[in-house]
Design a protein around this motif. Structure first.
Motif, PDB file in Angstrom:
ATOM      1  N   GLU A 155       0.724   6.304   6.824  1.00 38.40           N
ATOM      2  CA  GLU A 155       0.757   5.551   5.558  1.00 38.40           C
ATOM      3  C   GLU A 155       1.403   6.386   4.448  1.00 38.40           C
ATOM      4  O   GLU A 155       2.236   5.901   3.691  1.00 38.40           O
ATOM      5  N   TRP A 156       1.012   7.627   4.380  1.00 45.82           N
ATOM      6  CA  TRP A 156       1.526   8.494   3.307  1.00 45.82           C
ATOM      7  C   TRP A 156       3.037   8.720   3.458  1.00 45.82           C
ATOM      8  O   TRP A 156       3.800   8.565   2.516  1.00 45.82           O
ATOM      9  N   GLU A 199       9.788   2.172  10.053  1.00 47.08           N
ATOM     10  CA  GLU A 199       8.649   3.043   9.728  1.00 47.08           C
ATOM     11  C   GLU A 199       8.531   4.172  10.733  1.00 47.08           C
ATOM     12  O   GLU A 199       8.797   3.968  11.921  1.00 47.08           O
ATOM     13  N   ILE A 257      -6.385   7.877   3.713  1.00 48.06           N
ATOM     14  CA  ILE A 257      -5.053   7.439   4.089  1.00 48.06           C
ATOM     15  C   ILE A 257      -4.489   8.292   5.238  1.00 48.06           C
ATOM     16  O   ILE A 257      -4.683   9.510   5.269  1.00 48.06           O
ATOM     17  N   GLN A 280       5.490   5.979   2.416  1.00 45.98           N
ATOM     18  CA  GLN A 280       5.625   5.504   1.032  1.00 45.98           C
ATOM     19  C   GLN A 280       5.846   6.615   0.009  1.00 45.98           C
ATOM     20  O   GLN A 280       6.199   6.338  -1.136  1.00 45.98           O
TER      21      GLN A 280
END
Ligand SMILES: C[S@@+](CC[C@H](N)C(=O)[O-])C[C@H]1O[C@@H](n2cnc3c(N)ncnc32)[C@H](O)[C@@H]1O
Length: 312
Positions: free
Chosen positions: A135-136, A173, A131, A139
């Motif tokens: 991405e980490w 994001e 990952i 989330q």
């Protein structure tokens, strides 16, 4: 820029190379230490090299294609025991760890390790799997994020930084290194000398994404099992979190009074331990630091496997 190997002569000397021995370079990088080990190794010697990074592995394979003594493993070094067993290697005479990142990893914008460039937030040493930081980061729960920044970055403003990241991503994001660095600069107003406000948080995320400390914690007991008597463990750490693990591991296994689990009482009443610490911790000379600023935080520790309980 090319990678300049840190403590090159000191580390290879500390391995105390036996010409026909079996050695492991657990962090091949660009092979600076490996090349020097090979210079001292005889034709019957073996050098197993590990790296997570596909680019490092490409270089290692080039080296191996012209030198049959070199065996290449694309894996985290936490799999040392498994990989050596697969290669049918039962004992080794020395292992070197030169932790952290290589200069090419830091300098290539696309790897996303550095806030000097604006690039996608990746930060994986092995960018063929796992990952990404992006991405980490987009989330993870705020509590865990704060813990990571506190524990792996030793950042005193960890709560503020975690809060800001979580509130920012409610709208959008976080995608790039610059976006993250700018966001951190907005909440950390106090300047540490010579350091960007995002340095600690970047370190923390990188350690988390690559499970850097878990890799070290996992491999050390296996090193103990696989080092032959008289075999050497040499490690070069670049921050206190790494160094603390190594230091405590060596201490724990070389001081019987404190850790009776490993104590063996000899017939003559002597106690034996599994490791012996060799010399004092070594730091780069002023000359080396002048030539290679990255070496300034390096600290090398050396230990030797002694005949302990596991050999019975
Ligand atoms: C500081 S560089 C090593 C430089 C090398 N000694 C040289 O002289 O070229 C660290 C290298 O170790 C790799 N690495 C870091 N942690 C690792 C791990 N847990 N398992 C395997 N490779 C790792 C990185 O990908 C990087 O290529």
């Amino acid at each position: 820029m090319e990678h300049i190997t840190v403590l090159l002569n000191e580390a290879v000397k500390a391995l105390d190379i036996k010409p026909n021995g079996v050695y492991v370079d657990a962090t091949f990088g660009r092979g600076g230490h490996s090349q020097k080990i090979l210079e001292q190794l005889g034709q019957e010697g073996v050098l197993v090299v590990f790296d997570k990074d596909p680019e490092a592995i490409k270089k290692a394979e080039q080296l191996a294609s012209g030198d049959k003594r070199v065996l290449v493993v694309h894996s985290g070094f936490k799999n040392l025991a498994y990989e050596l067993e697969r290669l049918n290697i039962k004992k080794i005479n020395g292992i070197l760890f030169d932790f952290g990142l290589s200069t090419p990893q830091l300098d290539e914008a696309q790897r996303g390790f550095s806030f000097r460039f604006d690039a996608p937030l990746d930060m994986r040493m092995d960018n063929s799997q796992g990952i990404t930081a992006r991405e980490w980061l987009n989330q993870v729960e705020e509590k865990e994020l704060a813990e990571v920044i506190k524990n792996y970055g030793e950042e005193r403003f960890y709560k503020k930084v975690a809060r800001e990241i979580v509130s920012y991503r409610e709208n959008k994001e976080i995608e790039t290194t610059k976006e993250l660095a700018d966001l951190i600069s907005r909440v950390i107003k106090v300047k540490e000398r010579g350091q960007h406000p995002a340095t600690r948080t970047f370190q923390a995320i990188r350690i988390k994404i690559n499970q850097e400390l878990e890799e070290i914690e996992t491999v050390l007991p296996d090193v103990l099992n696989i080092l032959d008597n008289g075999g050497r463990l040499v490690s070069i750490a670049f921050h206190s979190l790494e160094d603390r693990i190594i230091k405590q591991f060596i201490k724990r296994n070389s001081s019987p009074e404190q850790y009776p689990k490993w104590v063996m009482i000899q017939d003559d009443g002597r106690q034996e331990t599994l490791l012996k610490s060799i010399g004092k911790p070594i730091k780069p000379s002023d000359e080396e630091i002048n030539n290679n600023n990255r070496s300034r935080s390096a600290i090398m520790r050396v230990a030797e496997r002694t005949k302990g309980v596991l050999d019975d």
